[in-house]
Design a protein around this motif. Structure first.
Motif, short mmCIF file in Angstrom:
data_model
loop_
_atom_site.label_atom_id
_atom_site.label_comp_id
_atom_site.label_asym_id
_atom_site.label_seq_id
_atom_site.Cartn_x
_atom_site.Cartn_y
_atom_site.Cartn_z
N ARG A 149 23.07 -11.61 -22.42
CA ARG A 149 24.02 -10.50 -22.41
C ARG A 149 23.54 -9.34 -21.54
NH1 ARG A 149 29.23 -9.26 -22.62
NH2 ARG A 149 29.70 -7.35 -23.74
N PHE A 150 22.24 -9.21 -21.38
CA PHE A 150 21.66 -8.13 -20.56
C PHE A 150 22.26 -8.13 -19.15
CE2 PHE A 150 18.52 -6.88 -17.35
CZ PHE A 150 18.21 -5.58 -17.74
N VAL A 151 22.55 -9.33 -18.64
CA VAL A 151 23.09 -9.46 -17.29
C VAL A 151 24.41 -8.70 -17.16
CG1 VAL A 151 23.92 -11.13 -15.57
CG2 VAL A 151 21.98 -11.70 -17.03
N LEU A 201 18.40 -14.04 -19.24
CA LEU A 201 18.43 -12.74 -19.91
C LEU A 201 19.69 -12.53 -20.77
CD1 LEU A 201 16.99 -10.56 -17.01
CD2 LEU A 201 15.77 -11.51 -18.99
N ARG A 214 30.79 -12.70 -20.17
CA ARG A 214 31.11 -12.15 -18.85
C ARG A 214 32.61 -12.03 -18.61
NH1 ARG A 214 27.92 -15.85 -17.03
NH2 ARG A 214 29.26 -17.02 -15.62
N ASP A 222 19.84 -6.04 -25.16
CA ASP A 222 20.64 -7.26 -24.98
C ASP A 222 19.86 -8.38 -24.29
OD1 ASP A 222 23.00 -6.56 -26.23
OD2 ASP A 222 23.79 -5.53 -24.45
N ILE A 223 18.61 -8.13 -23.97
CA ILE A 223 17.82 -9.18 -23.31
C ILE A 223 17.68 -10.37 -24.25
CG2 ILE A 223 15.50 -9.79 -22.48
CD1 ILE A 223 15.28 -7.01 -21.31
N THR A 249 25.49 -6.09 -19.50
CA THR A 249 25.45 -4.69 -19.95
C THR A 249 24.30 -3.89 -19.37
OG1 THR A 249 24.02 -5.19 -21.85
CG2 THR A 249 26.41 -5.36 -22.20
N GLY A 250 23.22 -4.57 -18.96
CA GLY A 250 22.05 -3.86 -18.48
C GLY A 250 21.30 -3.13 -19.59
N GLU A 251 21.70 -3.38 -20.83
CA GLU A 251 21.03 -2.72 -21.97
C GLU A 251 19.79 -3.52 -22.38
OE1 GLU A 251 22.15 -0.03 -23.71
OE2 GLU A 251 24.26 0.21 -23.08
N GLN A 252 18.69 -2.81 -22.52
CA GLN A 252 17.43 -3.44 -22.88
C GLN A 252 17.54 -4.35 -24.12
OE1 GLN A 252 15.58 -2.59 -20.43
NE2 GLN A 252 13.70 -3.71 -21.03
N ASP A 304 27.39 -15.27 -22.24
CA ASP A 304 27.04 -13.85 -22.15
C ASP A 304 28.26 -12.94 -22.20
OD1 ASP A 304 28.17 -14.32 -19.68
OD2 ASP A 304 26.26 -14.30 -18.60
#
Ligand code: HEC
Ligand code: HEC
Length: 474
Positions: free
Chosen positions: A375-377, A373, A247, A384-385, A379-382, A245
């Motif tokens: 990359r979402f983890v 999830l 991180r 990226d789920i 960036t929090g961008e929808q 992801d």
């Protein structure tokens, strides 16, 4: 066979030297060369005669360059028999090239009446090419002879193999040296790094599987399963983003994670880790890293070692370098598909076969709410789920099973998965769609993927240290 080739080369060199009259009695006055046996001449034509020397050739002549970090460079010229010559007729320059550009060339000057020439430049920092241009009185020219300066000329560290970028990005505050790399290597293979002495970095990143592992997901201390498939650490020296992801962005910060993760090495805190390692590594870390044993200095040493793990010189690289027979016909057809109609090469971009971007293929996606999830983890961008970093495909034939969750077992199944257009879901990447490949074309793509296995690099950093510890010190 090898001996015959060397013998032939030697005889050819002898003939050339004799015909051009270079083998004159005045050249043979160097006692060092005179002591060389025929064996030495035959088998060690490029062996340096000086500590840390790097040798290059032009025609029958050898240049040997020894460079020091303080910017002092020494040069010798020798003939086909490695007899050092009087450099009076030599005129030449040295240019320091770094990723920032080229410095002004400086001239070599002869040291008194010796056979040594010197030049002085700015201090050498970071990876550097040293370029020698010059000519001998007899018309021999040395043009653009490039020597790689890698901090530690003796150990040949950080010399990427064929096909890889010659410039390896390095952090300013963690210069690799032979001693640091060796400390990092011992730590990488040492199970003492885990709470119960069961798990080393190499337990999951296994050299025989190109530093990945055959399990679907990794298992740490107490056999506890992680959530993701273990990726290879080969070539991570180049990675701008680490993990599935993304991180982490440096090997130094990444190494902290497995040390403290409950599903990996399960150390409760830094203090308990340092206490366990103090006796074995305390003094050595102080001497080598110039700082006390701590989770940070351990991570730095581990990063130094991992930066020496290159994998290139694959059949693919040899093919690209002009050896047309290095890969077979099926693989050549696969190559055309890979970089053409299938679009594989849009995300798996050479030389590392990744764009370091995050894409959703739907691999392993169930849509049941407990999915990873990705990359979402971070960036929090929808959008990226379910997106994961494009993995490198170097050595991919050695790193089954595949995808972030190890959910696909074989390369053929991976290509079949792409042929179906991945797995449909809300965030599937626009570049992923069914391909309509025939079964033969799928085979061709698989044949191509199999040409990406690297050959061990010359410094053999892959193998475990002789005294790799099995936890017995506990
Ligand atoms: C229990 C198995 C396990 C152990 C032990 C382990 N790793 Fe990993 N490693 C993994 C997994 C799984 C990932 C991917 C995790 C993720 O993406 O979230 C990973 C990822 C990495 C990466 C990133 C590679 C990439 O492609 O971005 C590096 C570098 C790495 N590990 C180094 C180390 C080092 C150094 C150690 C020892 C201190 C270590 N690992 C110990 C399982 C392990
Ligand atoms: C849109 C970008 C993209 C395209 C196009 C693409 N890939 Fe991938 N590839 C990825 C990503 C992202 C993953 C990891 C997905 C995951 O784990 O969920 C991956 C994983 C893989 C893997 C598994 C590697 C491993 O170590 O787990 C292989 C093999 C692979 N791709 C080959 C191909 C081939 C062959 C093609 C063309 C048919 C292709 N890829 C097209 C992005 C792409």
């Amino acid at each position: 066979m090898k001996q015959f080739v060397l013998l032939f080369i030697w005889l050819a060199a002898l003939l050339i030297a004799w015909r051009s009259g270079a083998w004159s009695p005045s050249d043979s006055d160097s006692s060092e060369s005179a002591e060389m046996s025929t064996h030495d001449r035959m088998f060690h034509m490029h062996r340096p005669l000086h500590d840390g020397g790097k040798v290059g050739m032009s025609g029958q002549y050898h240049l040997e360059l020894v460079s020091h970090a303080d910017g002092n460079h020494r040069l010798w010229i020798s003939n086909a028999f490695r007899q050092e010559m009087d450099p009076a007729g030599f005129s030449g320059t040295l240019t320091v090239q770094t990723s920032a550009g080229s410095a002004v060339p400086v001239h070599f000057n002869r040291v008194g009446r010796t056979k040594e020439l010197t030049a002085n430049t700015e201090r050498l920092q970071g990876q550097t090419w040293l370029v020698v241009d010059g000519s001998l009185g007899n018309g021999t020219r040395f043009q653009n002879m490039k020597f790689f300066w890698d901090y530690d000329a003796d150990s040949g560290l950080l010399v990427p193999s064929l096909g890889l970028d010659t410039m390896v990005p390095l952090p300013v505050d963690n210069t690799p040296t032979a001693a640091r790399v060796s400390l990092g290597k011992d730590l990488f293979f040492d199970q003492l790094l885990s709470t119960d002495g069961s798990t080393s970095c190499a337990s999951c990143h296994r050299p025989e599987y190109a530093f990945a592992e055959p399990d679907t997901v990794s298992h740490g201390v107490g056999g506890r399963p992680g959530k993701r498939n273990t990726p290879s650490v080969l070539n991570t020296a180049y990675y701008p983003v680490l993990l599935w992801d993304g991180r982490h962005t440096s090997l130094e910060s990444q190494a902290l994670a497995p040390l403290l993760h409950p599903d990996e090495m399960a150390n409760e805190d830094e203090a308990s880790l340092v206490e366990r390692l103090e006796q074995k590594y305390g003094q050595r870390t102080q001497d080598t890293m110039g700082e006390p044993l701590s989770i940070t200095s351990i991570a730095k040493a581990l990063a130094c070692y991992q930066r020496t793990l290159f994998s290139g010189d694959s059949d693919f690289d040899r093919f690209e370098a002009g050896q047309r027979e290095a890969i077979g016909e099926a693989a050549r057809r696969g190559r055309t598909l890979f970089f053409g109609s299938t679009g594989c090469g849009n995300c798996h971009v050479p030389p590392l076969f990744t764009d370091f971007e995050f894409h959703n293929l739907g691999a392993g996606w169930r849509g049941t709410g407990d999915d990873d999830l990705g990359r979402f983890v971070v960036t929090g961008e929808q959008h990226d789920i379910g997106a994961f970093r494009t993995p490198s495909l170097r050595d991919v034939a050695r790193t089954a099973p595949y995808m972030h969750d190890g959910s696909i077992g074989t390369l053929r199944e991976v290509v079949e998965f792409y042929n179906r257009g991945g797995k449909a879901n809300e965030n599937r990447d626009g570049l992923i769609a069914s391909l309509g490949l025939s079964s033969a074309e799928i085979d061709d793509l698989v044949a191509f993927l199999k040409t990406l296995n690297g050959r061990e690099n010359a410094s053999s950093q892959w193998s475990a240290p002789a005294e790799a510890n099995g936890g017995s010190d506990l």
